[in-house]
Design a protein around this motif. Structure first.
Motif, PDB file in Angstrom:
ATOM      1  N   GLY A   1      31.596   5.170  29.489  1.00  0.00           N
ATOM      2  CA  GLY A   1      30.447   5.989  29.099  1.00  0.00           C
ATOM      3  C   GLY A   1      30.160   5.831  27.620  1.00  0.00           C
TER       4      GLY A   1
ATOM      5  N   PHE B   1      32.940  -3.794  15.655  1.00  0.00           N
ATOM      6  CA  PHE B   1      33.400  -4.056  17.013  1.00  0.00           C
ATOM      7  C   PHE B   1      32.694  -5.332  17.499  1.00  0.00           C
TER       8      PHE B   1
ATOM      9  N   MET C   1      28.348   0.477  24.716  1.00  0.00           N
ATOM     10  CA  MET C   1      27.404  -0.590  24.354  1.00  0.00           C
ATOM     11  C   MET C   1      25.987  -0.238  24.797  1.00  0.00           C
TER      12      MET C   1
ATOM     13  N   SER D   1      31.493   5.527  21.924  1.00  0.00           N
ATOM     14  CA  SER D   1      31.922   5.144  23.267  1.00  0.00           C
ATOM     15  C   SER D   1      32.734   6.293  23.836  1.00  0.00           C
TER      16      SER D   1
HETATM   17  C1  LIG Z   1      34.682   0.084  22.651  1.00  0.00           C
HETATM   18  C2  LIG Z   1      33.753   0.280  21.541  1.00  0.00           C
HETATM   19  C3  LIG Z   1      32.359   0.266  21.765  1.00  0.00           C
HETATM   20  C4  LIG Z   1      31.760  -0.006  23.122  1.00  0.00           C
HETATM   21  O1  LIG Z   1      32.145   0.938  24.079  1.00  0.00           O
HETATM   22  P1  LIG Z   1      32.115   0.623  25.658  1.00  0.00           P
HETATM   23  O2  LIG Z   1      32.176   1.980  26.255  1.00  0.00           O
HETATM   24  O3  LIG Z   1      33.300  -0.214  25.968  1.00  0.00           O
HETATM   25  O4  LIG Z   1      30.837  -0.090  25.946  1.00  0.00           O
HETATM   26  C5  LIG Z   1      31.536   0.475  20.676  1.00  0.00           C
HETATM   27  N1  LIG Z   1      32.012   0.673  19.440  1.00  0.00           N
HETATM   28  C6  LIG Z   1      33.337   0.695  19.193  1.00  0.00           C
HETATM   29  C7  LIG Z   1      33.813   0.939  17.794  1.00  0.00           C
HETATM   30  C8  LIG Z   1      34.250   0.493  20.223  1.00  0.00           C
HETATM   31  O5  LIG Z   1      35.562   0.509  19.966  1.00  0.00           O
END
Ligand SMILES: *Cc1c(COP(=O)(O)O)cnc(C)c1O
Length: 415
Positions: free
Chosen positions: A217, A111, A87, A204
């Motif tokens: 990360g 997401f 994120m 991610s």
């Molecule tokens: C989990 C996810 C994120 C965010 O990742 P984090 O590392 O949890 O902040 C963004 N995009 C997609 C498609 C995800 O599955």
């Protein structure tokens, strides 16, 4: 020399590029926030970008730089930046590149937290069109003269809609629009975002890339395909040196440095270790997902299975064109009406009920009541999410054990 194979490069390339000290095979993770220079001119040169180096760990450090090299070569880019979470990578990149009055075209199948962040951008005066990205025509119809970017995921979570990334990529190239692809669900070698003309890849590192559910990360990678001279929001101060680096320079300064969601060096090390086995884990989990989807599709107590590898998936044809070595490892299902999904989840013994994906372990989650609860029923319906949907993130266990666990859980609902 011909290009080496995926995993060969994964486990060797970083060391070949930048030799760690004393022949260590891992770049060491220093805990130092600050860096000392031989003389004052040294720190001035690094600050002014005349020499490479680290001055303060919020902006850069050795272990994070090593991981950035690995992530960059993963997507065959011209540079990458890592962040504390996925994120952080997404929000820092978009905050850095967009201005009030800009318009972006965004997938309506996102997401949940990215969707929520898009609503924040809208509150700040950025116009957003949410469109069904399974068809290029919807993107074309949403275009406006102030459109700055198109943003999509490859395969959406939880309903597994597959975006026409290839078609959208060609269109963005023609119209000179920045094309941002979130490749979290289908990292290389499954999906080649650069071949599909992505300008920036966001991902991610928490999910498949690290894979073990023990580190957070995120990253943004510039594929080098976009000409930043066409982008009106690059500050004059960052229009220096190599044009290919303008975008990442602005994201580094305004996103990483000013917002400060920096990846910790110890986390960078954990991610780098996980990445070494990315292709091996993906092969196993995609294979398991395909087999489990087939088993569930033929089970009388399952009403629907959503998995791009199934021949009757609405975008199976697009997925076949765009994906190599498997269709990802996320699938969702609707149970027949008389089975309560909560009781079904409680009947699973091996599978863990948890909100995460891309883990070595198989995970299941009732999505409407959890990660998409805040969105409300109307928005869920638009995303294709039923109120009783269960999402499965398939892991690397032995497939017979997974099938047994699902078969046993479903058998508990026999009359
Ligand atoms: C989990 C996810 C994120 C965010 O990742 P984090 O590392 O949890 O902040 C963004 N995009 C997609 C498609 C995800 O599955």
């Amino acid at each position: 020399m011909s290009k080496q194979g995926f995993t060969t490069r994964q486990v060797h390339a970083d060391r070949q590029l930048n030799k760690p000290e004393h022949g260590a095979v891992h770049t060491s993770t220093t805990n130092s926030v600050l860096f000392e220079f031989e003389d004052a001119q040294g720190i001035i040169d690094v600050f002014q970008g005349k020499k490479a180096g680290h001055v303060y760990s919020r902006s850069s450090s050795g272990a994070v730089a090593a991981l950035q090299n690995m992530v960059n070569q993963l997507e065959d880019g011209v540079g990458a930046l890592c962040f504390a979470t996925g994120m952080a990578a997404i929000s820092s990149s978009l905050f850095s590149l967009l201005k009030s009055g800009d318009h972006i075209i965004v997938s309506q199948y996102l997401f949940g937290n990215t969707r929520s962040f898009m609503n924040t951008l809208a509150d700040l005066g950025i116009q957003i069109s949410f469109v069904d990205v399974t068809s290029l025509q919807n993107v074309i119809d949403a275009y406006q003269p102030n459109t700055r970017a198109v943003y999509t995921e490859t395969v959406a979570n939880p309903v597994t809609q597959v975006a026409d990334v290839q078609g959208i990529g060609r269109y963005c190239e023609e119209r000179k629009i920045l094309f941002i692809v979130d490749n979290t669900m289908t990292p290389p070698p499954l999906f080649d975002a650069k071949a599909m003309k992505a300008s920036l890849v966001v991902t991610s590192l928490t999910k498949y890339i690290s894979g073990h559910g023990n580190v957070l990360g995120g990253a943004v990678i510039d594929t080098g395909l976009y000409d930043w001279r066409q982008y009106p929001n690059i500050k004059p101060a960052y229009q220096v040196a190599d044009v290919a680096q303008w975008g990442l320079t602005q994201i580094k300064k305004k996103g990483l440095r000013d917002i400060g969601a920096t990846l910790a060096p110890s986390a960078a090390h954990g991610i780098a270790v996980g990445m070494e086995t990315l292709a091996l884990r993906l092969e196993k989990s995609c294979h398991n997902a395909q087999q489990l989807a087939t088993f569930l599709e033929n089970h009388p107590k399952i009403a629907n299975v959503y998995y791009p590898g199934l021949a009757d998936h609405p975008q199976h044809f697009i997925a076949r064109e765009q994906m190599q070595h498997g269709y990802g490892a996320i699938l969702s299902l609707d149970l027949v009406e008389d089975i309560n999904p909560i009781a079904f989840l409680n009947a699973l013994e091996l599978v863990i009920c948890a909100t995460h994906l891309g883990d070595n372990r198989t995970l299941a989650l009732p999505v409407a009541a959890t990660i998409f609860f805040e969105n409300g029923e109307a928005e869920r319906e638009k995303m294709g999410i039923s109120e009783t949907m269960v999402r499965i993130s398939v892991g690397i266990e032995d497939i017979d054990d997974l099938v047994d666990d699902f078969a046993n859980a479903l058998a508990q609902f026999d009359e």
